[in-house]
Design an enzyme around this catalytic site. Structure first.
Site, PDB file in Angstrom:
ATOM      1  N   HIS A 102       0.790  -1.231   0.129  1.00  0.00           N
ATOM      2  CA  HIS A 102      -0.023   0.110   0.029  1.00  0.00           C
ATOM      3  C   HIS A 102       0.913   1.103  -0.055  1.00  0.00           C
ATOM      4  O   HIS A 102       0.531   2.224  -0.729  1.00  0.00           O
ATOM      5  CB  HIS A 102      -0.989  -0.112   1.290  1.00  0.00           C
ATOM      6  CG  HIS A 102      -1.714   1.168   1.349  1.00  0.00           C
ATOM      7  ND1 HIS A 102      -3.152   1.435   1.116  1.00  0.00           N
ATOM      8  CD2 HIS A 102      -1.466   2.384   2.058  1.00  0.00           C
ATOM      9  CE1 HIS A 102      -3.519   2.571   1.545  1.00  0.00           C
ATOM     10  NE2 HIS A 102      -2.526   3.346   1.966  1.00  0.00           N
ATOM     11  N   GLU A 103       1.733   1.222   0.997  1.00  0.00           N
ATOM     12  CA  GLU A 103       2.808   2.389   0.960  1.00  0.00           C
ATOM     13  C   GLU A 103       3.589   2.604  -0.243  1.00  0.00           C
ATOM     14  O   GLU A 103       3.809   3.819  -0.835  1.00  0.00           O
ATOM     15  CB  GLU A 103       3.586   2.450   2.405  1.00  0.00           C
ATOM     16  CG  GLU A 103       2.960   2.316   3.611  1.00  0.00           C
ATOM     17  CD  GLU A 103       1.673   3.315   3.622  1.00  0.00           C
ATOM     18  OE1 GLU A 103       1.993   4.561   3.049  1.00  0.00           O
ATOM     19  OE2 GLU A 103       0.852   3.375   4.312  1.00  0.00           O
ATOM     20  N   HIS A 129       1.726   4.407  -2.828  1.00  0.00           N
ATOM     21  CA  HIS A 129       1.778   5.683  -2.692  1.00  0.00           C
ATOM     22  C   HIS A 129       2.826   6.318  -3.395  1.00  0.00           C
ATOM     23  O   HIS A 129       2.601   7.372  -4.080  1.00  0.00           O
ATOM     24  CB  HIS A 129       1.612   6.322  -1.170  1.00  0.00           C
ATOM     25  CG  HIS A 129       0.122   6.272  -0.540  1.00  0.00           C
ATOM     26  ND1 HIS A 129      -0.833   6.535  -1.217  1.00  0.00           N
ATOM     27  CD2 HIS A 129      -0.139   5.449   0.222  1.00  0.00           C
ATOM     28  CE1 HIS A 129      -1.898   6.529  -0.369  1.00  0.00           C
ATOM     29  NE2 HIS A 129      -1.469   5.749   0.704  1.00  0.00           N
ATOM     30  N   GLU A 159      -6.458   6.868  -0.768  1.00  0.00           N
ATOM     31  CA  GLU A 159      -6.116   5.475  -0.188  1.00  0.00           C
ATOM     32  C   GLU A 159      -6.793   4.260  -0.834  1.00  0.00           C
ATOM     33  O   GLU A 159      -6.600   3.102  -0.802  1.00  0.00           O
ATOM     34  CB  GLU A 159      -6.919   5.530   1.352  1.00  0.00           C
ATOM     35  CG  GLU A 159      -6.386   6.622   2.204  1.00  0.00           C
ATOM     36  CD  GLU A 159      -4.824   6.198   2.404  1.00  0.00           C
ATOM     37  OE1 GLU A 159      -4.540   5.003   2.773  1.00  0.00           O
ATOM     38  OE2 GLU A 159      -3.855   7.183   2.443  1.00  0.00           O
TER      39      GLU A 159
END
EC number: 3.4.24.-
Length: 298
Positions: free
Chosen positions: A143-144, A147, A228
């Protein structure tokens, strides 16, 4: 389904940023109208102000954010498992290896920051390392790194800069009108049509000055929530496994809030580090239940 959601979220992000820019231009026009008697001059001031603020913030945003959140940088020998997971996710995402930090907090959480993939950093809390297994850590770090790959770290910095400039300009204009009045407000004009047009402009621009900060804040939060969803989908793309992130989000959702967290960094975390009982328009993150539902549909 996965790639459709990624494309849809990218379109929404582009739309939200466009609306943000329009609000900034409208505020600039209002400032120019009241202060300089020139809407174009006000727009130019708003654009230049945003550019200057961005130049200052983008000099080294990662180090600033890490310092604000009491994060300590580590190297491979300090935590080989974490280091290798970040390394693997960066390799799959095709981005440079980011700097890795740990925050000494028992609540499980993580975030990424920086101005671009070449200057990115990721941070995880001690609680995340203690509570998650490898599959869950991969989901969180996927997930990070999404980003980072999607330039969300740059988008969030730009959005914060625009929000800051909008707030400063509207505050300045409100004070200017209170103390000095507007340059156009005392103008005599015998043309009734022109007078009516001026009245309409004054009313619209006053409404803009009053409501723009609130509108910009809501749009910034909407942008954060949309990012998100996009990063969740990106994590599934990188790990080919939605179950790791689903399990991680469930653990994070049911955990205690972080003890010491910078309020300006809340939107960066994978989950709001300041827990709330009820959702609202001012939430920095979408409901975790909705995120899990979307992941389960993948």
């Amino acid at each position: 389904m996965l790639f459709e959601q990624i494309s849809r979220n990218k379109r929404r992000t582009a739309l939200i940023l466009t609306i943000f820019v329009l609000i900034l231009a409208l505020v600039g026009a209002a400032v120019g109208y009241f202060v300089a008697d020139s809407m174009i001059a006000g727009i130019i001031i708003a654009v230049i102000g945003t550019g200057i603020y961005l130049a200052i913030v983008l000099h080294d945003p990662a180090q600033l954010v890490m310092s604000m959140n009491n994060a300590e940088e580590i190297h491979e020998q300090d935590n080989p498992e974490l280091w290798h997971i970040v390394e693997d996710m960066a390799m799959v995402a095709r981005v440079p290896m980011p700097r890795v930090y740990i925050i000494d907090d028992a609540s499980p959480n993580a975030f990424a920051t920086g101005r671009d993939p070449e200057h990115a950093s990721v941070a995880v809390t001690r609680g995340l390392l203690e509570m998650m297994n490898r599959e869950e850590l991969e989901g969180v770090l996927g997930h990070e790194l999404s980003h980072v790959r999607n330039y969300d770290i740059l988008v969030s910095t730009i959005a914060i800069a625009m929000l800051t400039v909008i707030t400063l300009l509207t505050d300045f204009t409100s004070r200017y009108l209170f103390w000095f009045g507007g340059s156009r407000r005392d103008r005599d004009d015998d043309d009734n049509d022109n007078k009516n047009l001026e009245i309409i402009k004054i009313v619209l621009f006053v409404i803009t000055i009053l409501l723009a900060p609130l509108a910009a804040t809501l749009i910034n939060l909407a942008l954060s929530r949309n990012r998100e969803y996009l990063a969740d989908a990106g994590s599934v793309e990188l790990t080919r496994n939605p179950h790791g992130l689903i399990s991680a989000l469930k653990k994070i959702e049911n955990s205690q809030p972080m003890e010491n967290v910078s309020s300006s960094s809340r939107a960066l975390y994978i989950e709001d580090p300041v827990k709330k009982e009820h959702s609202s328009l001012f939430d920095t993150h979408p409901p975790t239940s909705e995120r899990i539902k979307r992941l389960e549909q993948m």
